[in-house]
Design a protein around this motif. Structure first.
Motif, PDB file in Angstrom:
ATOM      1  N   LEU A 278      56.515  -4.478 -80.942  1.00  0.00           N
ATOM      2  CA  LEU A 278      55.891  -3.260 -80.439  1.00  0.00           C
ATOM      3  C   LEU A 278      56.058  -3.089 -78.929  1.00  0.00           C
ATOM      4  O   LEU A 278      55.780  -2.016 -78.398  1.00  0.00           O
ATOM      5  CB  LEU A 278      54.413  -3.240 -80.811  1.00  0.00           C
ATOM      6  CG  LEU A 278      54.125  -3.219 -82.318  1.00  0.00           C
ATOM      7  CD1 LEU A 278      52.632  -3.263 -82.579  1.00  0.00           C
ATOM      8  CD2 LEU A 278      54.742  -2.002 -82.980  1.00  0.00           C
ATOM      9  N   ASP A 279      56.511  -4.126 -78.257  1.00  0.00           N
ATOM     10  CA  ASP A 279      56.758  -4.030 -76.819  1.00  0.00           C
ATOM     11  C   ASP A 279      58.188  -3.610 -76.489  1.00  0.00           C
ATOM     12  O   ASP A 279      58.505  -3.375 -75.322  1.00  0.00           O
ATOM     13  CB  ASP A 279      56.468  -5.376 -76.139  1.00  0.00           C
ATOM     14  CG  ASP A 279      54.994  -5.758 -76.193  1.00  0.00           C
ATOM     15  OD1 ASP A 279      54.160  -4.834 -76.268  1.00  0.00           O
ATOM     16  OD2 ASP A 279      54.688  -6.962 -76.183  1.00  0.00           O
ATOM     17  N   LEU A 280      59.036  -3.521 -77.506  1.00  0.00           N
ATOM     18  CA  LEU A 280      60.441  -3.209 -77.257  1.00  0.00           C
ATOM     19  C   LEU A 280      60.658  -1.699 -77.212  1.00  0.00           C
ATOM     20  O   LEU A 280      60.146  -0.965 -78.057  1.00  0.00           O
ATOM     21  CB  LEU A 280      61.323  -3.817 -78.347  1.00  0.00           C
ATOM     22  CG  LEU A 280      61.316  -5.345 -78.466  1.00  0.00           C
ATOM     23  CD1 LEU A 280      62.258  -5.795 -79.572  1.00  0.00           C
ATOM     24  CD2 LEU A 280      61.712  -5.994 -77.138  1.00  0.00           C
ATOM     25  N   PRO A 281      61.462  -1.204 -76.256  1.00  0.00           N
ATOM     26  CA  PRO A 281      61.713   0.234 -76.167  1.00  0.00           C
ATOM     27  C   PRO A 281      62.575   0.764 -77.298  1.00  0.00           C
ATOM     28  O   PRO A 281      62.591   1.980 -77.549  1.00  0.00           O
ATOM     29  CB  PRO A 281      62.430   0.381 -74.817  1.00  0.00           C
ATOM     30  CG  PRO A 281      63.061  -0.947 -74.578  1.00  0.00           C
ATOM     31  CD  PRO A 281      62.126  -1.958 -75.161  1.00  0.00           C
ATOM     32  N   ASN A 282      63.314  -0.107 -77.977  1.00  0.00           N
ATOM     33  CA  ASN A 282      64.198   0.338 -79.061  1.00  0.00           C
ATOM     34  C   ASN A 282      63.595   0.066 -80.445  1.00  0.00           C
ATOM     35  O   ASN A 282      64.314  -0.168 -81.420  1.00  0.00           O
ATOM     36  CB  ASN A 282      65.592  -0.286 -78.938  1.00  0.00           C
ATOM     37  CG  ASN A 282      65.583  -1.799 -78.789  1.00  0.00           C
ATOM     38  OD1 ASN A 282      64.557  -2.395 -78.436  1.00  0.00           O
ATOM     39  ND2 ASN A 282      66.715  -2.425 -79.044  1.00  0.00           N
ATOM     40  N   VAL A 283      62.275   0.108 -80.504  1.00  0.00           N
ATOM     41  CA  VAL A 283      61.553   0.028 -81.782  1.00  0.00           C
ATOM     42  C   VAL A 283      60.637   1.235 -81.908  1.00  0.00           C
ATOM     43  O   VAL A 283      59.924   1.585 -80.963  1.00  0.00           O
ATOM     44  CB  VAL A 283      60.723  -1.272 -81.889  1.00  0.00           C
ATOM     45  CG1 VAL A 283      59.750  -1.209 -83.081  1.00  0.00           C
ATOM     46  CG2 VAL A 283      61.640  -2.480 -82.035  1.00  0.00           C
TER      47      VAL A 283
END
Length: 328
Positions: A278-283
């Motif tokens: 949930l911290d990833l920009p590509n999720v």
């Protein structure tokens, strides 16, 4: 002649109760187990020709299941039943899952996630919050691109219809390698590498079985295009969690749209991930709520009831659980 009894294991809301009774109509008697007690309850269990349930072990209990002497079908209202301990069901009672019960709302959710990822909506929203205005940065074109669909059952076919309407090519996999749907390619799981490599958008609608558990691993993810979009509305376990996280870190142009998770409240009692997806920009994430639109549970109840009627009419119930789906 006495009507066959269809027993509902739980106490649904009135709209679902009414939908079940109305759909079954005069072809059977419908009774709801929580309304019964004592000898009347035991008699209903022993005489029931079919049971409609969300979770037979939880809703009935092992002792009640042992009384199902006359039962010829346990019809689950959920589309997936991999989390049920089917080994505790007497082997003479077929168990059916409710395939495609939520196909329409789930397919809409797939399209929403795929478009949001392809058009970088969440990424650019965050960029704008940081002061960046990337007006001339290209986004993914959908028309003419390829949508790969892993699992071409009821939901997969509905996804394909919507994606086709957007101008996408469709490459799909199912068990038989055949379909009456309009597709550009249809194959079996042996063709997984081909579809992974061709897909601009890859949609997973497969059932979780012994054959699909951790089906997608690093060697398959590496075949995807660098800017591919993966949408999983099936089960988290179909994709290796460690390998997916690693692929997201190493390929920032790749996007994973995760609607299904490895540990979820309904199946496991909690939500938990091994990695900080949930911290990833590509999720792009959602809480496995793609089926939850207005009226969806009523539609699912009617579809489950229709499968029960098929059995009672001698037409044969569909979507019976085979040995490959007996996960527990």
């Amino acid at each position: 002649m006495e009507k066959p009894l269809v027993l509902v294991s739980h106490a649904p809301p009135d709209e679902i109760r009414d939908a079940l009774a109305k759909h079954i109509g005069d072809e059977a008697s419908v009774r709801f187990l929580p309304d019964l007690s004592g000898p009347e309850r035991d008699t209903a269990l022993r005489s029931a020709r079919a049971v409609i349930t969300y979770h037979p072990i939880r809703d009935l209990g092992i002792d009640a299941i042992a009384l199902l002497d006359n039962c010829q079908l346990i019809q689950c209202l959920t589309a997936g039943i991999d989390y049920l301990p089917l080994s505790e069901i007497p082997p003479h009672i077929p168990v059916a899952y409710n395939a495609g019960a939520y196909a329409e709302p789930m397919s809409e959710h797939v399209v929403a996630m795929a478009l949001a990822a392809s058009k970088r909506l969440t990424v650019e929203h965050n960029n704008m919050r940081a002061g960046d205005f990337n007006q001339f940065l290209p986004t993914k074109k959908i028309r003419g691109a390829t949508c790969g669909v892993l699992g071409f059952g009821e939901t997969g076919r509905e996804v394909a219809r919507l994606m086709r309407d957007l101008g996408m090519r469709i490459e799909a996999l199912n068990r038989s390698g055949t379909t009456d749907e309009e597709v550009d390619f249809i194959g079996k799981l042996d063709d997984l590498d081909r579809v992974m490599a061709a897909a601009d958008v890859l949609v997973i609608t497969l059932a979780l079985t012994r054959n699909t558990d951790r089906l997608i691993r690093s060697e398959h993810l590496d075949r995807l295009k660098p800017d591919a979009v993966l949408v999983n509305v099936a089960r988290g376990e179909i994709v290796d969690e460690d390998d997916l996280y690693r692929h997201l870190i190493e390929n920032p142009s790749f996007t994973a749209c995760l609607e299904a998770w490895w540990i979820e409240p309904v199946r496991h009692g909690k939500f938990e991930t091994k990695h900080s997806f949930l911290d990833l920009p590509n999720v792009i994430a959602s809480p496995h709520n793609s089926a939850m639109t207005d009226g969806a549970l009523v539609v699912a109840a009617k579809r489950g009831a229709e499968n029960v009627l098929r059995m009672l009419r001698g037409e044969g119930a569909r979507f019976l659980a085979g040995d490959d789906v007996r996960m527990l």
